[in-house]
Design a protein around this motif. Structure first.
Motif, PDB file in Angstrom:
ATOM      1  N   GLY A  50      71.281  28.021  71.420  1.00 48.77           N
ATOM      2  CA  GLY A  50      72.212  26.966  71.812  1.00 48.77           C
ATOM      3  C   GLY A  50      72.293  25.769  70.889  1.00 48.77           C
ATOM      4  N   SER A  51      71.610  25.815  69.756  1.00 54.71           N
ATOM      5  CA  SER A  51      71.630  24.708  68.806  1.00 54.71           C
ATOM      6  C   SER A  51      71.767  25.265  67.390  1.00 54.71           C
ATOM      7  N   LEU A  52      72.628  24.650  66.607  1.00 52.86           N
ATOM      8  CA  LEU A  52      72.799  25.103  65.231  1.00 52.86           C
ATOM      9  C   LEU A  52      71.504  24.967  64.435  1.00 52.86           C
ATOM     10  N   LYS A  53      70.724  23.948  64.736  1.00 50.29           N
ATOM     11  CA  LYS A  53      69.458  23.752  64.020  1.00 50.29           C
ATOM     12  C   LYS A  53      68.478  24.868  64.355  1.00 50.29           C
ATOM     13  N   GLU A  54      68.403  25.253  65.608  1.00 52.09           N
ATOM     14  CA  GLU A  54      67.509  26.353  65.999  1.00 52.09           C
ATOM     15  C   GLU A  54      68.049  27.693  65.519  1.00 52.09           C
ATOM     16  N   TYR A  55      69.357  27.836  65.518  1.00 47.73           N
ATOM     17  CA  TYR A  55      69.993  29.060  65.025  1.00 47.73           C
ATOM     18  C   TYR A  55      69.576  29.326  63.578  1.00 47.73           C
ATOM     19  N   ASN A  56      69.510  28.265  62.777  1.00 51.09           N
ATOM     20  CA  ASN A  56      69.163  28.443  61.364  1.00 51.09           C
ATOM     21  C   ASN A  56      67.701  28.812  61.146  1.00 51.09           C
ATOM     22  N   VAL A  57      66.892  28.782  62.184  1.00 54.50           N
ATOM     23  CA  VAL A  57      65.496  29.239  62.073  1.00 54.50           C
ATOM     24  C   VAL A  57      65.455  30.766  61.958  1.00 54.50           C
ATOM     25  N   TRP A  58      66.315  31.453  62.695  1.00 59.56           N
ATOM     26  CA  TRP A  58      66.282  32.920  62.701  1.00 59.56           C
ATOM     27  C   TRP A  58      67.512  33.559  62.041  1.00 59.56           C
ATOM     28  N   ASP A  59      68.507  32.777  61.694  1.00 61.79           N
ATOM     29  CA  ASP A  59      69.735  33.277  61.084  1.00 61.79           C
ATOM     30  C   ASP A  59      69.445  33.992  59.760  1.00 61.79           C
ATOM     31  N   PRO A  60      69.766  35.266  59.655  1.00 62.78           N
ATOM     32  CA  PRO A  60      69.460  35.998  58.424  1.00 62.78           C
ATOM     33  C   PRO A  60      70.311  35.583  57.227  1.00 62.78           C
ATOM     34  N   PHE A  61      71.479  35.030  57.473  1.00 58.71           N
ATOM     35  CA  PHE A  61      72.361  34.662  56.370  1.00 58.71           C
ATOM     36  C   PHE A  61      71.768  33.493  55.577  1.00 58.71           C
ATOM     37  N   SER A  62      71.264  32.486  56.271  1.00 63.23           N
ATOM     38  CA  SER A  62      70.691  31.343  55.547  1.00 63.23           C
ATOM     39  C   SER A  62      69.347  31.697  54.916  1.00 63.23           C
ATOM     40  N   LYS A  63      68.668  32.694  55.443  1.00 62.38           N
ATOM     41  CA  LYS A  63      67.388  33.123  54.864  1.00 62.38           C
ATOM     42  C   LYS A  63      67.573  33.868  53.539  1.00 62.38           C
ATOM     43  N   ALA A  64      68.801  34.250  53.235  1.00 62.87           N
ATOM     44  CA  ALA A  64      69.063  35.013  52.009  1.00 62.87           C
ATOM     45  C   ALA A  64      68.914  34.157  50.748  1.00 62.87           C
ATOM     46  N   ASP A  65      68.769  32.835  50.923  1.00 59.55           N
ATOM     47  CA  ASP A  65      68.560  31.935  49.790  1.00 59.55           C
ATOM     48  C   ASP A  65      67.486  30.924  50.179  1.00 59.55           C
ATOM     49  N   LYS A  66      66.304  31.045  49.576  1.00 56.71           N
ATOM     50  CA  LYS A  66      65.199  30.147  49.943  1.00 56.71           C
ATOM     51  C   LYS A  66      65.473  28.706  49.528  1.00 56.71           C
ATOM     52  N   ASP A  67      66.431  28.485  48.635  1.00 58.45           N
ATOM     53  CA  ASP A  67      66.760  27.137  48.167  1.00 58.45           C
ATOM     54  C   ASP A  67      68.062  26.601  48.776  1.00 58.45           C
ATOM     55  N   ILE A  68      68.529  27.223  49.858  1.00 60.58           N
ATOM     56  CA  ILE A  68      69.779  26.793  50.492  1.00 60.58           C
ATOM     57  C   ILE A  68      69.672  25.314  50.901  1.00 60.58           C
ATOM     58  N   VAL A  69      70.775  24.598  50.769  1.00 61.36           N
ATOM     59  CA  VAL A  69      70.831  23.196  51.188  1.00 61.36           C
ATOM     60  C   VAL A  69      71.716  23.136  52.433  1.00 61.36           C
ATOM     61  N   ILE A  70      71.149  22.652  53.543  1.00 62.41           N
ATOM     62  CA  ILE A  70      71.872  22.545  54.802  1.00 62.41           C
ATOM     63  C   ILE A  70      71.906  21.080  55.216  1.00 62.41           C
ATOM     64  N   THR A  71      73.101  20.587  55.516  1.00 68.28           N
ATOM     65  CA  THR A  71      73.289  19.202  55.955  1.00 68.28           C
ATOM     66  C   THR A  71      73.934  19.223  57.339  1.00 68.28           C
ATOM     67  N   TYR A  72      73.248  18.622  58.314  1.00 67.64           N
ATOM     68  CA  TYR A  72      73.727  18.627  59.696  1.00 67.64           C
ATOM     69  C   TYR A  72      74.531  17.375  60.020  1.00 67.64           C
ATOM     70  N   SER A  73      75.490  17.536  60.909  1.00 63.35           N
ATOM     71  CA  SER A  73      76.244  16.429  61.475  1.00 63.35           C
ATOM     72  C   SER A  73      76.103  16.554  62.989  1.00 63.35           C
ATOM     73  N   GLY A  74      75.341  15.662  63.585  1.00 58.91           N
ATOM     74  CA  GLY A  74      75.068  15.744  65.020  1.00 58.91           C
ATOM     75  C   GLY A  74      73.785  16.507  65.285  1.00 58.91           C
ATOM     76  N   ALA A  75      73.437  16.589  66.559  1.00 50.93           N
ATOM     77  CA  ALA A  75      72.200  17.255  66.961  1.00 50.93           C
ATOM     78  C   ALA A  75      72.290  18.779  66.846  1.00 50.93           C
ATOM     79  N   GLY A  76      73.523  19.303  66.807  1.00 48.63           N
ATOM     80  CA  GLY A  76      73.705  20.744  66.645  1.00 48.63           C
ATOM     81  C   GLY A  76      73.954  21.497  67.925  1.00 48.63           C
ATOM     82  N   ASP A  77      74.000  20.779  69.064  1.00 53.91           N
ATOM     83  CA  ASP A  77      74.141  21.496  70.331  1.00 53.91           C
ATOM     84  C   ASP A  77      75.328  21.026  71.181  1.00 53.91           C
ATOM     85  N   LYS A  78      76.207  20.214  70.604  1.00 55.32           N
ATOM     86  CA  LYS A  78      77.367  19.714  71.346  1.00 55.32           C
ATOM     87  C   LYS A  78      78.651  20.060  70.596  1.00 55.32           C
ATOM     88  N   VAL A  79      79.736  20.172  71.338  1.00 53.53           N
ATOM     89  CA  VAL A  79      81.030  20.457  70.728  1.00 53.53           C
ATOM     90  C   VAL A  79      81.309  19.404  69.654  1.00 53.53           C
TER      91      VAL A  79
END
Length: 176
Positions: A50-79
């Motif tokens: 239910g949260s984009l931040k938690e999703y990125n813990v197990w998301d296989p797509f972002s794991k495909a690059d150990k140096d990926i840069v992710i920038t969040y806007s908001g807590a990740g769990d609201k519209v």
């Protein structure tokens, strides 16, 4: 030498025939989904879905690059909450934003791909009770251009691999 040229000619002809059939026969609407039953209540599973931040813990797509840069806007769990990623050639660049959320039941996000190709897709996670556990269904929907129609069988294989890996990692996390 003539035999080799004949074989090469047949291979090229078959590739062209396949491409024409794929362009005409495959729908432009693409849908792929996989499900897994997790031995945990949906409230516990939701913590990881239910949260984009938690999703990125197990998301296989972002794991495909150990140096990926992710920038969040908001807590990740609201519209309206979102994140932007930028990675290597395998991961590319894009954004994902929350479009709909029903706590402990459903998350719908919009994916906007920037690189290596421009495009949009919708990802959906649905949690339903199943026995003493929770069934998680992960789906992706988008529209295929002509070239993507030709690549659909490869896309299906890649999506199956990635979804199996992601749902397997989610299952391990949620069952701890």
């Amino acid at each position: 030498m003539k035999t080799l040229l004949k074989i090469l000619g047949v291979i090229i002809l078959l590739a062209v025939v396949y491409a024409v059939i794929a362009m005409l026969a495959f729908s432009k609407n693409y849908h792929f989904e996989k499900s897994v039953v997790i031995n945990a209540p949906k409230e516990k599973v939701w913590q990881h879905v239910g949260s984009l931040k938690e999703y990125n813990v197990w998301d296989p797509f972002s794991k495909a690059d150990k140096d990926i840069v992710i920038t969040y806007s908001g807590a990740g769990d609201k519209v309206g909450d979102s994140y932007h990623w930028k990675g290597n050639d395998k991961v590319g660049e894009g954004e994902q934003s929350v479009k709909e959320t029903v706590p402990n039941e459903k998350l719908v996000t919009k994916l906007h791909f920037i690189k290596p190709f421009e495009g949009d897709a919708k990802a959906t996670f649905i949690l339903t009770p199943e026995g003493n556990g929770t069934k998680v269904t992960w789906a992706i929907d988008n529209e295929l251009n002509t070239m993507m129609k030709i690549m659909k069988p490869m896309m299906d294989m890649n999506m199956k691999t990635m979804f199996d890996q992601g749902l397997g990692d989610l299952k391990k996390l949620a069952e701890k």
